[in-house]
Design a protein around this motif. Structure first.
Motif, short mmCIF file in Angstrom:
data_model
loop_
_atom_site.label_atom_id
_atom_site.label_comp_id
_atom_site.label_asym_id
_atom_site.label_seq_id
_atom_site.Cartn_x
_atom_site.Cartn_y
_atom_site.Cartn_z
N GLN A 1 -25.46 -38.77 8.75
CA GLN A 1 -25.56 -39.03 10.18
C GLN A 1 -24.83 -37.92 10.92
OE1 GLN A 1 -24.55 -43.05 11.31
NE2 GLN A 1 -23.85 -42.36 13.30
N LYS A 2 -25.56 -37.25 11.79
CA LYS A 2 -24.99 -36.18 12.60
C LYS A 2 -23.99 -36.77 13.58
CE LYS A 2 -26.83 -32.09 14.75
NZ LYS A 2 -28.07 -31.41 15.08
N GLU A 3 -22.82 -36.16 13.67
CA GLU A 3 -21.80 -36.61 14.61
C GLU A 3 -21.47 -35.45 15.55
OE1 GLU A 3 -18.62 -38.90 12.95
OE2 GLU A 3 -20.16 -40.44 12.74
N ASP A 4 -20.67 -35.71 16.57
CA ASP A 4 -20.29 -34.65 17.51
C ASP A 4 -19.78 -33.42 16.76
OD1 ASP A 4 -21.00 -36.23 19.63
OD2 ASP A 4 -18.96 -36.91 20.05
N ILE A 5 -18.86 -33.66 15.88
CA ILE A 5 -18.34 -32.58 15.03
C ILE A 5 -18.50 -33.03 13.60
CG2 ILE A 5 -16.31 -31.24 14.39
CD1 ILE A 5 -15.25 -31.70 17.22
N GLY A 6 -19.44 -32.43 12.89
CA GLY A 6 -19.59 -32.75 11.48
C GLY A 6 -20.67 -33.76 11.16
N THR A 7 -20.54 -34.33 9.95
CA THR A 7 -21.54 -35.22 9.40
C THR A 7 -20.86 -36.42 8.75
OG1 THR A 7 -22.97 -33.32 8.91
CG2 THR A 7 -23.46 -35.36 7.74
N LEU A 8 -21.38 -37.60 9.00
CA LEU A 8 -20.92 -38.78 8.30
C LEU A 8 -21.80 -38.94 7.07
CD1 LEU A 8 -19.02 -41.27 8.33
CD2 LEU A 8 -20.89 -42.51 9.43
N VAL A 9 -21.19 -38.94 5.89
CA VAL A 9 -21.92 -39.11 4.63
C VAL A 9 -21.62 -40.52 4.12
CG1 VAL A 9 -22.17 -38.31 2.25
CG2 VAL A 9 -21.69 -36.65 4.07
N LYS A 10 -22.68 -41.28 3.92
CA LYS A 10 -22.53 -42.65 3.40
C LYS A 10 -23.35 -42.77 2.13
CE LYS A 10 -23.50 -47.46 4.59
NZ LYS A 10 -24.15 -48.34 5.59
N LEU A 11 -22.70 -43.20 1.06
CA LEU A 11 -23.38 -43.43 -0.21
C LEU A 11 -23.32 -44.92 -0.52
CD1 LEU A 11 -23.70 -41.63 -3.39
CD2 LEU A 11 -22.49 -43.79 -3.56
N THR A 12 -24.45 -45.48 -0.88
CA THR A 12 -24.52 -46.87 -1.31
C THR A 12 -25.11 -46.90 -2.72
OG1 THR A 12 -24.92 -47.53 0.99
CG2 THR A 12 -25.39 -49.17 -0.72
N HIS A 13 -24.37 -47.51 -3.65
CA HIS A 13 -24.85 -47.64 -5.04
C HIS A 13 -25.00 -49.14 -5.31
CE1 HIS A 13 -24.49 -45.97 -9.41
NE2 HIS A 13 -25.50 -46.81 -9.27
N GLU A 14 -26.26 -49.57 -5.49
CA GLU A 14 -26.58 -50.98 -5.64
C GLU A 14 -26.77 -51.38 -7.11
OE1 GLU A 14 -29.38 -52.44 -2.39
OE2 GLU A 14 -29.72 -50.25 -2.38
N ASN A 15 -26.40 -52.62 -7.41
CA ASN A 15 -26.60 -53.25 -8.72
C ASN A 15 -25.80 -52.64 -9.86
OD1 ASN A 15 -28.49 -55.15 -7.65
ND2 ASN A 15 -30.03 -53.54 -7.67
N VAL A 16 -24.66 -52.04 -9.54
CA VAL A 16 -23.80 -51.43 -10.57
C VAL A 16 -23.36 -52.48 -11.60
CG1 VAL A 16 -21.58 -50.28 -10.94
CG2 VAL A 16 -23.05 -49.58 -9.07
N GLU A 17 -23.26 -53.74 -11.18
CA GLU A 17 -22.85 -54.81 -12.09
C GLU A 17 -23.75 -54.87 -13.33
OE1 GLU A 17 -23.26 -55.18 -8.80
OE2 GLU A 17 -21.46 -56.11 -7.99
N SER A 18 -24.98 -54.40 -13.23
CA SER A 18 -25.89 -54.45 -14.38
C SER A 18 -25.46 -53.52 -15.51
CB SER A 18 -27.33 -54.14 -13.94
OG SER A 18 -27.42 -52.86 -13.36
#
Length: 141
Positions: free
Chosen positions: A93-110
């Motif tokens: 996600q583009k922000e005023d200064i820089g980038t917000l990086v979001k990582l989602t890892h689903e079902n790791v319990e498996s």
């Protein structure tokens, strides 16, 4: 109920630079993994191992979704150890200064039956190091 791992960091670099680091296999090997067969195309498979000579833990992934400069979603599995398949989503996600990086890892319990290296805590620690340290330092250059 499975609760996904979510890791989020603000990186002081333009979204285009972060996207290139995430999707260019020559740049990836400087901060992430050496993924020789990576092609940025929905449906493509890519494979890699943990760093080191012993070729530890074969990772196999399939690209599910691409929105340039915004989203990369792919599966994540260890075909030699388990039939389980998880999903990793990178969102930028583009922000005023820089980038917000979001990582989602689903079902790791498996992966829990595979041992401590595959625990939710281990994955959380790994993703925090990869994004919060390796990626952050790489794109600042």
């Amino acid at each position: 109920m499975n609760t996904p791992i979510t890791v989020q960091y603000k990186i002081n670099a333009p979204v285009e630079k972060v996207w290139n680091a995430l999707t260019d296999k020559n740049k990836m090997k400087s901060w992430y993994f050496d993924i020789q067969d990576f092609t940025l195309e929905v449906g493509k498979e890519f494979n890699f191992y943990e760093p080191g000579e012993e070729k530890k833990y074969h990772h196999q992934c399939h690209i599910l979704e691409i929105i340039p400069n915004e989203k990369l979603k792919h599966t994540w599995s260890y075909p030699e150890l388990s039939d389980a398949v998880t999903t990793v989503t990178w969102e930028l996600q583009k922000e005023d200064i820089g980038t917000l990086v979001k990582l989602t890892h689903e079902n790791v319990e498996s992966f829990e039956g595979l041992g401590e290296n595959f625990s939710k805590a281990s994955f959380t620690e790994g993703w925090n190091k990869i994004i919060g340290k390796s990626m952050k330092e790489y794109v600042k250059k």
